[in-house]
Write a protein that holds these residues in place. Structure first.
Motif, PDB file in Angstrom:
ATOM      1  N   PRO A 207       0.843  -1.207   0.000  1.00 34.09           N
ATOM      2  CA  PRO A 207       0.000   0.000   0.000  1.00 34.09           C
ATOM      3  C   PRO A 207       0.874   1.252   0.000  1.00 34.09           C
ATOM      4  N   LEU A 208       0.496   2.242  -0.776  1.00 34.80           N
ATOM      5  CA  LEU A 208       1.331   3.436  -0.930  1.00 34.80           C
ATOM      6  C   LEU A 208       1.359   4.323   0.311  1.00 34.80           C
ATOM      7  N   ASP A 209       0.458   4.065   1.267  1.00 36.32           N
ATOM      8  CA  ASP A 209       0.484   4.853   2.500  1.00 36.32           C
ATOM      9  C   ASP A 209       1.270   4.158   3.611  1.00 36.32           C
ATOM     10  N   THR A 210       2.008   3.096   3.280  1.00 36.30           N
ATOM     11  CA  THR A 210       2.816   2.402   4.275  1.00 36.30           C
ATOM     12  C   THR A 210       3.966   3.299   4.729  1.00 36.30           C
ATOM     13  N   PRO A 211       4.231   3.372   6.035  1.00 35.83           N
ATOM     14  CA  PRO A 211       5.353   4.194   6.515  1.00 35.83           C
ATOM     15  C   PRO A 211       6.668   3.782   5.857  1.00 35.83           C
ATOM     16  N   GLY A 212       7.465   4.795   5.508  1.00 36.17           N
ATOM     17  CA  GLY A 212       8.756   4.542   4.877  1.00 36.17           C
ATOM     18  C   GLY A 212       8.770   4.763   3.382  1.00 36.17           C
ATOM     19  N   ILE A 213       7.586   4.911   2.764  1.00 31.08           N
ATOM     20  CA  ILE A 213       7.517   5.207   1.325  1.00 31.08           C
ATOM     21  C   ILE A 213       7.503   6.717   1.141  1.00 31.08           C
ATOM     22  N   THR A 214       8.405   7.209   0.314  1.00 30.71           N
ATOM     23  CA  THR A 214       8.423   8.626  -0.053  1.00 30.71           C
ATOM     24  C   THR A 214       8.288   8.737  -1.564  1.00 30.71           C
ATOM     25  N   ILE A 215       7.259   9.429  -2.005  1.00 33.73           N
ATOM     26  CA  ILE A 215       7.119   9.714  -3.427  1.00 33.73           C
ATOM     27  C   ILE A 215       7.878  11.013  -3.692  1.00 33.73           C
ATOM     28  N   LYS A 216       9.036  10.874  -4.318  1.00 32.24           N
ATOM     29  CA  LYS A 216       9.946  12.000  -4.473  1.00 32.24           C
ATOM     30  C   LYS A 216       9.458  13.013  -5.500  1.00 32.24           C
ATOM     31  N   ARG A 217       8.939  12.504  -6.624  1.00 30.54           N
ATOM     32  CA  ARG A 217       8.592  13.433  -7.717  1.00 30.54           C
ATOM     33  C   ARG A 217       7.891  12.657  -8.817  1.00 30.54           C
ATOM     34  N   MET A 218       7.239  13.412  -9.704  1.00 33.03           N
ATOM     35  CA  MET A 218       6.805  12.892 -10.989  1.00 33.03           C
ATOM     36  C   MET A 218       7.831  13.320 -12.034  1.00 33.03           C
ATOM     37  N   LEU A 219       8.108  12.429 -12.967  1.00 36.01           N
ATOM     38  CA  LEU A 219       9.078  12.728 -14.015  1.00 36.01           C
ATOM     39  C   LEU A 219       8.337  13.200 -15.265  1.00 36.01           C
ATOM     40  N   ASP A 220       8.788  14.306 -15.816  1.00 39.84           N
ATOM     41  CA  ASP A 220       8.177  14.772 -17.057  1.00 39.84           C
ATOM     42  C   ASP A 220       8.821  14.064 -18.242  1.00 39.84           C
ATOM     43  N   ALA A 221       8.018  13.781 -19.248  1.00 37.64           N
ATOM     44  CA  ALA A 221       8.510  13.181 -20.483  1.00 37.64           C
ATOM     45  C   ALA A 221       8.346  14.204 -21.596  1.00 37.64           C
ATOM     46  N   TYR A 222       9.485  14.695 -22.128  1.00 42.47           N
ATOM     47  CA  TYR A 222       9.450  15.753 -23.141  1.00 42.47           C
ATOM     48  C   TYR A 222       8.682  16.968 -22.628  1.00 42.47           C
ATOM     49  N   GLY A 223       8.831  17.252 -21.335  1.00 40.56           N
ATOM     50  CA  GLY A 223       8.208  18.444 -20.764  1.00 40.56           C
ATOM     51  C   GLY A 223       6.776  18.263 -20.327  1.00 40.56           C
ATOM     52  N   ASP A 224       6.192  17.073 -20.526  1.00 44.37           N
ATOM     53  CA  ASP A 224       4.802  16.828 -20.152  1.00 44.37           C
ATOM     54  C   ASP A 224       4.768  15.802 -19.025  1.00 44.37           C
ATOM     55  N   TYR A 225       3.914  16.036 -18.038  1.00 47.77           N
ATOM     56  CA  TYR A 225       3.854  15.152 -16.872  1.00 47.77           C
ATOM     57  C   TYR A 225       2.854  14.013 -17.032  1.00 47.77           C
ATOM     58  N   ASP A 226       2.189  13.923 -18.175  1.00 52.01           N
ATOM     59  CA  ASP A 226       1.216  12.861 -18.416  1.00 52.01           C
ATOM     60  C   ASP A 226       0.194  12.805 -17.287  1.00 52.01           C
ATOM     61  N   ALA A 227      -0.193  13.978 -16.830  1.00 50.16           N
ATOM     62  CA  ALA A 227      -1.178  14.068 -15.754  1.00 50.16           C
ATOM     63  C   ALA A 227      -2.566  13.703 -16.293  1.00 50.16           C
ATOM     64  N   PRO A 228      -3.432  13.136 -15.469  1.00 49.63           N
ATOM     65  CA  PRO A 228      -3.287  12.907 -14.035  1.00 49.63           C
ATOM     66  C   PRO A 228      -2.758  11.501 -13.681  1.00 49.63           C
ATOM     67  N   TYR A 229      -1.987  10.907 -14.560  1.00 48.05           N
ATOM     68  CA  TYR A 229      -1.452   9.557 -14.306  1.00 48.05           C
ATOM     69  C   TYR A 229      -0.020   9.664 -13.784  1.00 48.05           C
ATOM     70  N   GLY A 230       0.865  10.210 -14.596  1.00 44.41           N
ATOM     71  CA  GLY A 230       2.214  10.484 -14.143  1.00 44.41           C
ATOM     72  C   GLY A 230       3.112   9.260 -14.111  1.00 44.41           C
ATOM     73  N   HIS A 231       4.414   9.534 -14.080  1.00 40.45           N
ATOM     74  CA  HIS A 231       5.439   8.496 -13.972  1.00 40.45           C
ATOM     75  C   HIS A 231       6.374   8.950 -12.854  1.00 40.45           C
ATOM     76  N   GLY A 232       6.315   8.254 -11.712  1.00 43.75           N
ATOM     77  CA  GLY A 232       6.950   8.796 -10.526  1.00 43.75           C
ATOM     78  C   GLY A 232       8.157   8.031 -10.033  1.00 43.75           C
ATOM     79  N   GLU A 233       8.869   8.683  -9.107  1.00 47.53           N
ATOM     80  CA  GLU A 233      10.010   8.088  -8.416  1.00 47.53           C
ATOM     81  C   GLU A 233       9.636   7.862  -6.960  1.00 47.53           C
ATOM     82  N   MET A 234       9.821   6.611  -6.499  1.00 48.38           N
ATOM     83  CA  MET A 234       9.498   6.239  -5.121  1.00 48.38           C
ATOM     84  C   MET A 234      10.762   5.770  -4.406  1.00 48.38           C
ATOM     85  N   HIS A 235      10.914   6.154  -3.148  1.00 47.85           N
ATOM     86  CA  HIS A 235      11.992   5.648  -2.306  1.00 47.85           C
ATOM     87  C   HIS A 235      11.384   4.840  -1.159  1.00 47.85           C
ATOM     88  N   PHE A 236      11.985   3.694  -0.881  1.00 42.81           N
ATOM     89  CA  PHE A 236      11.512   2.802   0.172  1.00 42.81           C
ATOM     90  C   PHE A 236      12.602   2.698   1.244  1.00 42.81           C
TER      91      PHE A 236
END
Length: 406
Positions: A207-236
């Motif tokens: 589950p994404l609300d588990t303690p210890g997960i940090t969603i650092k950012r969404m990565l843009d592709a060619y300047g577009d964030y593909d919102a509202p879906y996005g492609h993100g970086e997670m740290h565990f």
């Protein structure tokens, strides 16, 4: 091999086409404008779905058009890979359409994993709300610190600790992480480093609300964030979940992945073929409407030949993809590896070429958000990396060819 549509497919396609024509095509520009104006920024926590999304999802479900990808007659329509392929193509023409029919990646692949490999408890807890379209999911595989084109390089860890597993590491390009309803990730990590290389990794639902997960950012592709879906970086960081969250058990990650990636690649490729058809359609309309040097631009500068090339390339790509789908259904994924690898090279390259041609015909208009072509271009380029780079798939094809003569 027979790729013709049976009566069941024809009936569903007619229903799907009518739904798209009535409910999706008329709001295409409105949805793109909303997503671009409201969400095209890095502050993913404030991203919003188009306000009509949930109502359309309910309409699609009432019409019997939800979960078409799933080969189960009770939870979906019981379609084979080949039967579903043209449905995916139709949805591919509109970037937001797959979500309306609960057929969007990576949820389809994740649902297939839970459907085929999940425990009864996992199905009850996560598959049911995914099939109902109540939550969204992501797939944590690619990592920023290793060459993920070789999936055996994955270094993020899943370590057994009593009744739990502890997860550490980084994942990025996790599609759908920015979605307002994203609730879980299927995380693939190194769990058994002493096993043979294809038995070292495991998959676990987190589950994404588990303690210890940090969603650092969404990565843009060619300047577009593909919102509202996005492609993100997670740290565990020492993320702890029950061993009950492991799918099939420790060391089974690659065995699961083989089952996940076969049909999913058909879905990706048929949606891409739908994008190519849409791009060609837009090019033809624009080419007839605009006049330069006294002629419609479709008749200038070799554009007629480019249209012919596009049509031939689309048809070739579709036939190759349908061939792969037929082999998956009739012979199994293991006997379709050449075709599956081939379409992951052929189809995105075809799409990239067709979209580029359409962009050229549109001129400056093709570069902005007035048309979906810029989004298609980013998607086409991303697809040449998303399920592994071209070079990896070509390597697989060549190895399988060489085996025939050894």
């Amino acid at each position: 091999m027979d790729f013709s549509h049976n009566d069941k497919t024809k009936a569903l396609l007619e229903k799907l086409d009518n739904f798209i024509a009535e409910h999706i095509a008329p709001i295409e520009d409105e949805v793109y404008d909303f997503h671009h104006k409201e969400n095209n920024h890095g502050d993913w926590k404030s991203w919003k779905l188009h306000p009509g999304t949930e109502a359309l999802k309910a309409k699609a479900r009432e019409a019997g058009l939800a979960n078409l990808f799933l080969p189960d007659a009770e939870l979906g329509q019981g379609l084979t890979t080949l039967e579903y392929a043209p449905m995916a193509e139709r949805m591919g023409k509109y970037l937001f359409a797959p979500e309306i029919f609960n057929c969007n990646a990576p949820d389809t692949g994740n649902m297939e994993v839970l459907y085929h490999f999940g425990s009864d408890a996992q199905k009850e807890k996560w598959l049911k709300p995914l099939l109902a379209g109540e939550i969204r999911s992501v797939f944590g595989m690619t990592e920023p610190d290793v060459a993920s084109s070789d999936a055996t390089n994955m270094a993020a860890t899943i370590i057994e600790d009593g009744d739990d597993v502890v997860i550490n590491g980084k994942k990025w390009w996790s599609t759908g992480l920015g979605h307002p309803n994203a609730a879980i990730t299927i995380f693939m990590g190194l769990s058994n480093p002493d096993n043979d290389k294809h038995s070292r990794h495991s998959m676990v639902v987190v589950p994404l609300d588990t303690p210890g997960i940090t969603i650092k950012r969404m990565l843009d592709a060619y300047g577009d964030y593909d919102a509202p879906y996005g492609h993100g970086e997670m740290h565990f960081d020492n993320v702890r979940v029950s061993k009950d969250n492991l799918i099939m058990g420790l060391g089974k990650g690659f065995a699961i992945a083989q089952g996940r990636l076969g049909p999913g690649r058909i879905h990706h490729c048929m949606r891409a073929i739908g994008m190519a058809e849409k791009a060609l359609e837009l090019a033809l309309k624009r080419g007839h409407e605009r006049v330069a040097f006294g002629k419609p631009i479709i008749r200038l500068g070799g554009n007629l030949e480019r249209v012919a090339d596009a049509r031939m390339a689309i048809e070739q790509a579709r036939l190759l993809t349908l061939h792969a789908a037929w082999k998956i259904d009739n012979l199994g994924v293991k006997h379709a590896m050449t075709e599956i690898s081939a379409i992951k090279v052929v189809v995105p390259n075809m799409l990239q070429s067709v979209v580029d041609m359409a962009l050229q015909i549109h001129g400056g208009a093709g570069m902005c958000s007035d048309f979906p072509l810029a989004r298609f271009a980013a998607g086409a380029r991303a697809l040449r990396l998303a399920d592994g780079p071209d070079e990896v798939h070509k390597g697989m094809v060549s190895r399988l060819e060489l085996k025939k003569y050894q």
